[in-house]
Scaffold this motif. Structure first.
Motif, PDB file in Angstrom:
ATOM      1  N   LEU A 202       4.093   9.297  -6.814  1.00  0.00           N
ATOM      2  CA  LEU A 202       4.543  10.625  -6.419  1.00  0.00           C
ATOM      3  C   LEU A 202       5.976  10.880  -6.871  1.00  0.00           C
ATOM      4  O   LEU A 202       6.320  11.971  -7.349  1.00  0.00           O
ATOM      5  CB  LEU A 202       4.423  10.787  -4.895  1.00  0.00           C
ATOM      6  CG  LEU A 202       2.991  10.793  -4.316  1.00  0.00           C
ATOM      7  CD1 LEU A 202       3.035  10.847  -2.792  1.00  0.00           C
ATOM      8  CD2 LEU A 202       2.221  11.977  -4.881  1.00  0.00           C
TER       9      LEU A 202
ATOM     10  N   ILE B 120       1.458   4.326  -3.204  1.00  0.00           N
ATOM     11  CA  ILE B 120       1.313   5.776  -3.057  1.00  0.00           C
ATOM     12  C   ILE B 120       2.616   6.497  -3.375  1.00  0.00           C
ATOM     13  O   ILE B 120       2.645   7.515  -4.072  1.00  0.00           O
ATOM     14  CB  ILE B 120       0.831   6.113  -1.628  1.00  0.00           C
ATOM     15  CG1 ILE B 120      -0.553   5.497  -1.373  1.00  0.00           C
ATOM     16  CG2 ILE B 120       0.804   7.628  -1.417  1.00  0.00           C
ATOM     17  CD1 ILE B 120      -1.030   5.649   0.054  1.00  0.00           C
TER      18      ILE B 120
ATOM     19  N   ASP C 165       0.827  -1.202   0.000  1.00  0.00           N
ATOM     20  CA  ASP C 165       0.000   0.000   0.000  1.00  0.00           C
ATOM     21  C   ASP C 165       0.862   1.253   0.000  1.00  0.00           C
ATOM     22  O   ASP C 165       0.575   2.248  -0.679  1.00  0.00           O
ATOM     23  CB  ASP C 165      -0.928  -0.001   1.225  1.00  0.00           C
ATOM     24  CG  ASP C 165      -1.902  -1.177   1.199  1.00  0.00           C
ATOM     25  OD1 ASP C 165      -2.471  -1.421   0.107  1.00  0.00           O
ATOM     26  OD2 ASP C 165      -2.072  -1.815   2.231  1.00  0.00           O
TER      27      ASP C 165
END
Length: 459
Positions: free
Chosen positions: A33, A29, A25
């Motif tokens: 980015l 993310i 997880d």
């Protein structure tokens, strides 16, 4: 006692421990980015290669193609307009070398290919001359026009295509007739093997009593193109031939200069390569002025057609006395040539290329005249003559301007002509003879080559 599980509007709390975020997880993310941040740090590539012009570089190799000889013109003269000396390679049928220091000569009746390398490449010029005949040896060109060719018993022409290289070359020859384009399958997709010459007798390939025009476009390889024109007045009439010079491209304003000094039969041919009808206004050019005689009417040329008009009466009249050429102003670009038969001798004057820098030509010994016309503003033309050893025999500065068209007698010992144009643009030709008359137009001297600007880019 009331059971709490049966109360309306209440839900039972989920049982078991709360779920924590795992390594996958976190990576799901963080990685996007980081990618967005890296892209934001990359500067965009500015690709402006299409706006860069080709670079001019010194020529390292030049190739000239000379046609097969006409009677009395079995010698090719070669010179360097820059005064260089060295060895020139000659080819067809066999390879040989020619020592060049001044003006050199090659005795052969066959087509000749001349090649110069290194410093001698820039400014190499050559030509063929005979009794009343003359032509320059030209650089292979991807497109050339021959206006006013013949395809009948009385007026016939032969197109000669010479391949100076080892590999095959391919050309398409378009024919413009009096009513428009003429379909000639034999002249489409013409393949010329390496080191060979192919000829087309137009009277046999596309017989026609009217004047025609040719557009020679080379789609593969390189070719030297020349046309021999013949006028044969059947019976006891005159029979004469000469080379018909090419024109590089159509133009809306053209100067056709080099009429000689004798009266004769003169026919003007104009070719319209466009898709619309063209109107052509004619003016007579003398050494002091340009004017339109009252009998000289405007020409109309249909689309894709060739139109001829007899100007014998106009150019022999008192009003046109002293004429050295014609000016043509057309509504769309055209090509043009003036065919003259004087005292049994054939000659051609064609629309010349504008000169704004340098031009050069080899000459035979004997009478010759330099004709200048079409100056768009006041300027100076300097010509230099050299003899066979390269020694200067004459130099003169000539003032030119609008309406001023000098005709200059040249020193008969000169075998090489060098022309420098300053502060203006002119059209120039050399009249050679007597005996007979031949007109050779001057073209811009090629001293540099162009190299395309090619560089890698990120797309």
């Amino acid at each position: 006692m009331t059971d709490s599980r049966s109360r309306p509007g209440r839900r039972a709390a989920p049982s078991g421990p709360a779920r924590r975020a795992g390594p996958l997880d976190v990576l799901a993310i963080v990685i996007p980015l980081l990618t967005v941040g890296a892209i934001s740090l990359v500067s965009p590539v500015v690709d402006d290669t299409t706006t860069r012009p080709p670079a001019e570089v010194s020529l390292t190799r030049t190739t000239l193609v000379c046609p097969a000889a006409l009677p009395g013109a079995g010698t090719v003269s070669v010179a360097s307009a820059t005064g260089g000396s060295g060895e020139v390679t000659t080819r067809l049928p066999a390879e040989d070398t020619l020592a060049l220091d001044g003006t050199a000569r090659v005795a052969t009746g066959r087509p000749v290919v001349l090649q110069a390398d290194g410093e001698l490449a820039a400014g190499l010029v050559a030509g063929r001359y005979g009794e009343g005949t003359a032509t320059s040896c030209d650089l292979p060109s991807p497109e050339q026009w021959f206006t006013g060719v013949g395809a009948s018993a009385e007026h016939a022409s032969v197109l000669e295509l010479t391949n100076p290289d080892r590999g095959p070359a391919v050309a398409d020859v378009a024919v413009l007739g009096p009513d428009g384009p003429v379909d000639v399958p034999a002249m489409r997709g013409v393949t010329v093997p390496g080191g060979r010459t192919v000829r087309f007798d137009l009277a046999a390939v596309v017989p026609d009593r009217s004047d025609l025009s040719l557009r020679v476009v080379v789609s593969r390889g390189r070719l030297g193109a020349h046309v021999v024109d013949l006028v044969d007045e059947l019976g006891r009439g005159a029979r004469s031939r000469d080379w018909l010079p090419p024109q590089a491209a159509p133009a809306t304003t053209s100067y056709v200069v080099g009429l000689g000094g004798k009266p004769g039969d003169r026919v003007l041919a104009v070719a319209n390569p466009g898709d619309d009808e063209v109107r052509v206004a004619l003016r007579v050019v003398t050494q002091e002025s340009e004017f339109t005689p009252s009998r000289l009417e405007e020409l109309t040329v249909p689309p894709g057609a060739t139109t001829s008009v007899d100007l014998t009466g106009v150019l022999q009249g008192n009003a046109a006395r002293g004429a050295i050429g014609l000016r043509l102003d057309s509504s769309l670009p055209v090509t043009a040539s003036l065919r003259t038969l004087a005292s049994g001798d054939l000659s051609h004057a064609v629309a010349g290329a504008p000169l704004d820098d340098r031009a050069a030509l080899t000459l035979p010994r004997g009478p010759a005249r330099l004709v200048l016309a079409g100056a768009d503003r006041a300027g100076v033309v300097t010509y230099t003559l050299r003899d066979q050893r390269g020694r200067e025999v004459a130099r003169e500065r000539v003032a030119v301007g609008p309406g001023v068209s000098p005709r200059i007698k040249l020193d008969p010992d000169g075998t090489q002509l060098d022309l420098v144009v300053q502060r203006t643009t002119v059209v120039a030709a050399v009249e050679v003879g007597p005996p007979g008359l031949a007109v050779v137009p001057l073209t811009p001297l090629v001293l540099q080559g162009l190299v395309a600007d090619v560089r890698p880019s990120l797309r």
